[in-house]
Design an enzyme around this catalytic site. Structure first.
Site: not given
Length: 806
Positions: A203, A232, A302, A367-368, A435, A460, A462, A510, A512
């Site tokens: 990111r 990503d 991702h 993930d995701e 996670w 986490y 962030d 992370w 972002e």
């Protein structure tokens, strides 16, 4: 990177004994902790401890806390005359000695000289490797007497960790020149073999020097695993020679909003990747610090940056055109297709990755993986049918199995996020990184898989560290220092057999919302210091107050080394209420540790300034400055409260306003400087907003005599992909023009004031708006919403205040 497998026992090691809860606390400190099973105190502001309760700084300032400590008599004089003695036939010991000397030079201003071990070692630091020592692979013994110090270990890693402990003792006073180190014996070994940190460079890209700086700090906390998130949707950061477009195309994006334009308004690209030579350099640098580098190559989700570079990797019968590398944050729907050609591509990529990283573990994400494109694709449905699979979840499990077999054939272990458990049987050798709370850890260990704990919100990095107005960008809810320190390494409901499969934990950063390296450092420390103790030290000896005492010299080291850190846990908060002839101000800190000292003349307090013990009565105009101290050391930067009139006391920043709903609350950095300039690194505002429903409540506003409302507003690009939550976004109709609406008592009533946004539309920065309020009295909640007719840009409050009639 560490050139040997991680072989330490998964939980307990030598020197971990029952009843050591107080063993490491010296005679001058009390053993203060919650009774077993007592719930942890909530991380909320608390009054500072009175001066009489302040304790002396910890004499054995080692962090993370050693497993066993025995105090001695006298002290070792450590200064420029001190030598480091190593055996001529032990190059590993020499490497440790050189690292130790460099670290001493950085903080004390002199470097001990290395010499061959033998003869009289009086006054020296002796480093001794002995493979026959009956201790763990990463364990060490540190003996300090009046005549010198000796570090013994069976491996170079253990010797290195012993040298780190001695360095911490030698730098505990935060001064330069010679010092004295109290005599003591330390027997130490880690509780867990995976002691990690994940850094996302996809990111926001970090330079090689910045990555090395993170590795330096990890090493000094005895962390041994660097999880490098390299790919990503927003960027592909690792050179793959067989597929150059991965970095040529996938390594660049256009950032959203003003952040993606220069001062002339031209679009600029944000690019960055590591060459394979740079990767080797970082891996070698980490290895010298006994850190294993675990790369992460995301699949099957991702994947947008990779598909932007090579569109044939995507779901071709669904995609109308190749996507751009994403400038958005959130959950994307671009997945690798499950065809043999794509799996061959990914196998080629992993072969180059394996050649660069000697790590036993290779992380493949997992993930995701939003299945929308797979579900819409006749090609993918045909693939599922031909493989005899049930659905898309089973297809992902099959995909993971193919990749796992490829890695296993190359002698590597697959690691993935806990979604890899879904849809089928996971390869027996796979390790799960849990996670999404504790469920993944419980399921994986129940099936016999090793697990790394890395739960969202709890580990986490962030997440915001406070709800202060000077808190930088990040996510909510607050994840404070104490919550990290009290993280349980055995999740509720896990039995002893399962717990044996918990090989460690890591913090995940992370990025972002961490645009700069300074923001990265503030996010890491001191929460990473707390986690380091969780994964190294015996759980039964963990003590929150003792940790804070040892954190004091650690923060001084960071200042000396110019390492950024957050002081949110110790920063002074002000609660000011109008009082007779001025204001009554209550001071507090998040932890209540130490003592608050203050001045009311605008000057910066020091260790001799008055100690806060009760609310301060102050006349207006007010310029109150306060700092938290412990043992004469400032724990935080000074914080200032200024007010010319009682109206100034009504000002609330967006972080101190109440969000109208939970979920998707973020602290967002503006995309331009406060004054609206773009193309530079000027100071930017951090705005607290909810992505679903940007709505704020000012609770209990005192409206007697208030005639005008003043609001500072900003706008940020809505570069967020919320997947299935997108249809929940609240958009309020502009009536007739776009405006900030103010409502009384609840958010559904008719507006009592509207502040037109027209003056703010042309600015990328902050704009001050004012509007009259009807004559009101008493205490009321005020609700603020933006009625702009659209959700992009995302309008946000910076601060509001209530003003009397002129």
């Amino acid at each position: 990177m560490k050139p040997r497998p991680l072989v330490a026992p998964p939980v307990r090691t030598a020197f971990v004994h029952a009843g050591l809860a107080c063993a490491l606390v010296l005679a001058t400190t009390a053993c203060e902790r919650n009774p077993a099973g007592a719930p942890a105190a909530a991380a909320q502001p608390a009054p500072a401890a009175p001066a009489a309760q302040a304790r002396a700084a910890h004499p054995s300032a080692i962090l993370p806390r050693p497993a066993k400590f025995v105090p001695g008599q006298g002290a070792f004089a450590f200064g420029p005359q001190t030598a480091v003695a190593v055996a001529a036939d032990q190059p590993g010991a020499r490497r440790v000695g050189e690292f130790f000397a460099q670290r001493v030079l950085a903080v004390r201003g002199f470097a001990p000289k290395l010499r061959d071990r033998g003869g009289d070692a009086k006054g020296a630091v002796e480093l001794a490797l002995d493979p026959k020592l009956p201790i763990g692979e990463e364990a060490y013994v540190l003996d300090i007497g009046q005549d010198g110090a000796k570090i013994s270990a069976r491996s170079e890693a253990g010797l290195f960790y012993g040298a780190v402990s001695l360095w911490q003792l030698a730098s505990a006073d935060g001064a330069q020149g010679a010092t004295a180190i109290a005599a003591q014996r330390i027997e130490d070994a880690p509780a867990y073999r995976w002691r990690g940190l994940m850094l996302d460079v996809a990111r926001h890209f970090r330079s090689v020097d910045e990555v090395k700086a993170v590795l330096d700090q990890m090493a000094l906390l005895k962390l041994n695993t660097f999880h490098w998130h390299l790919t990503d949707d927003q960027g592909w950061r690792i050179q793959i020679k067989k597929y150059p477009r991965l970095t040529e195309v996938g390594g660049c994006r256009v950032r959203a909003g003003a952040n993606g334009r220069d001062a002339q308004g031209k679009t600029v690209q944000y690019c960055g990747f590591y060459t394979q030579d740079q990767i080797r350099d970082v891996v070698a640098y980490a290895a010298a610090r006994h850190i294993n580098v675990v790369p992460e190559i995301e699949m099957p989700g991702h994947a947008q940056a990779a598909i932007a570079a090579y569109p044939a990797l995507g779901v071709g019968d669904v995609l109308k055109q190749a996507p751009a590398v994403s400038s958005d944050w959130g959950v994307h729907t671009y997945l690798f297709n499950p065809q043999d050609e794509t799996l061959a591509f990914l196998s080629d990529v992993l072969d180059e990755v394996v050649a660069l990283f000697p790590s036993k573990y290779i992380h493949i994400g997992g993930d995701e993986a939003a299945k929308d494109q797979w579900q819409a694709s006749p090609m993918v449905r045909a693939r599922i049918k031909s493989l005899g699979l049930k659905d898309e979840a089973a297809l992902q499990s099959w995909f993971v199995g193919r990749i796992g077999a490829h890695l296993q054939a190359r002698g590597r272990v697959l690691v993935g996020w806990d979604e890899i458990l879904e849809g089928g049987t996971l390869p027996a050798s796979a390790t799960v990184m849990s996670w999404r709370g504790d469920a993944g850890a419980l399921e994986a260990t129940g099936k016999g898989h090793d697990v790394i704990l890395a739960p969202d919100r709890r580990l986490y990095l962030d997440y915001a560290q406070s709800d202060r107005d000077d808190e930088p960008s990040g996510r909510f809810p607050v994840a404070g220092l104490r919550a990290f320190y009290e993280f349980p390494m055995t999740p509720p409901g896990m039995d002893a057999q399962q717990a044996a499969h918990v090989i460690g934990a890591q913090g995940n950063l992370w990025t972002e919302h961490k645009r700069s390296f300074e923001q990265v450092q503030r996010a890491l420390h001191p929460r990473l210091d707390a986690l380091a103790e969780v994964v190294w030290s015996p759980a039964q000896g963990r003590d929150w107050n003792d940790f804070q005492r040892r954190l004091v010299p650690q923060l001084e080291r960071y200042k000396a080394l110019k390492v950024g850190f957050s002081d949110a846990a110790y920063a002074v908060d002000f609660k000011a209420e109008p009082g007779a002839g001025g204001a009554q101000v209550t001071l507090s800190t998040q932890t209540g540790f130490g003592e608050i000292r203050y001045r009311t003349d605008g000057g910066e307090p020091d260790a001799s300034s008055p100690v806060y013990s009760q609310p301060v009565q102050a006349a207006l105009p007010l310029d109150l400055v306060a700092t938290a101290f412990f043992d004469g050391h400032a724990l935080s930067a000074p914080r200032r409260l200024q007010a010319k009139t009682t109206a100034d006391l009504s000002e609330r920043g967006s972080a101190r306003l109440k969000a109208c709903r939970e979920g998707y609350n973020l602290r967002l950095e503006d995309d331009a400087a406060r004054d609206g300039r773009v193309g530079d690194d000027g100071a930017r505002a951090a705005l607290t907003a909810n992505l679903i429903d940007p709505c704020w409540i000012y609770p209990g506003a005192q409206l007697d005599g208030v005639a005008t409302l003043r609001a500072t507003v900003g706008q940020v690009p809505y570069n967020f992909q919320l997947w299935h939550d997108t249809d929940q976004i609240v958009t309020r109709k502009a009536q007739p023009d776009a405006a900030l609406e103010v409502r009384l008592n609840d958010c559904k009533s008719a507006p009592i004031a509207r502040l037109p946004l027209q003056p703010a539309l042309a600015s990328d920065g902050l704009t001050v708006l004012e509007a009259p309020l009807p004559k009101l009295s008493g205490s009321h909640d005020l609700c603020f919403v933006f009625a702009s007719g659209k959700h992009d840009p995302l309008w946000a409050l910076d601060r509001v205040s209530l003003r009397p009639a002129p």
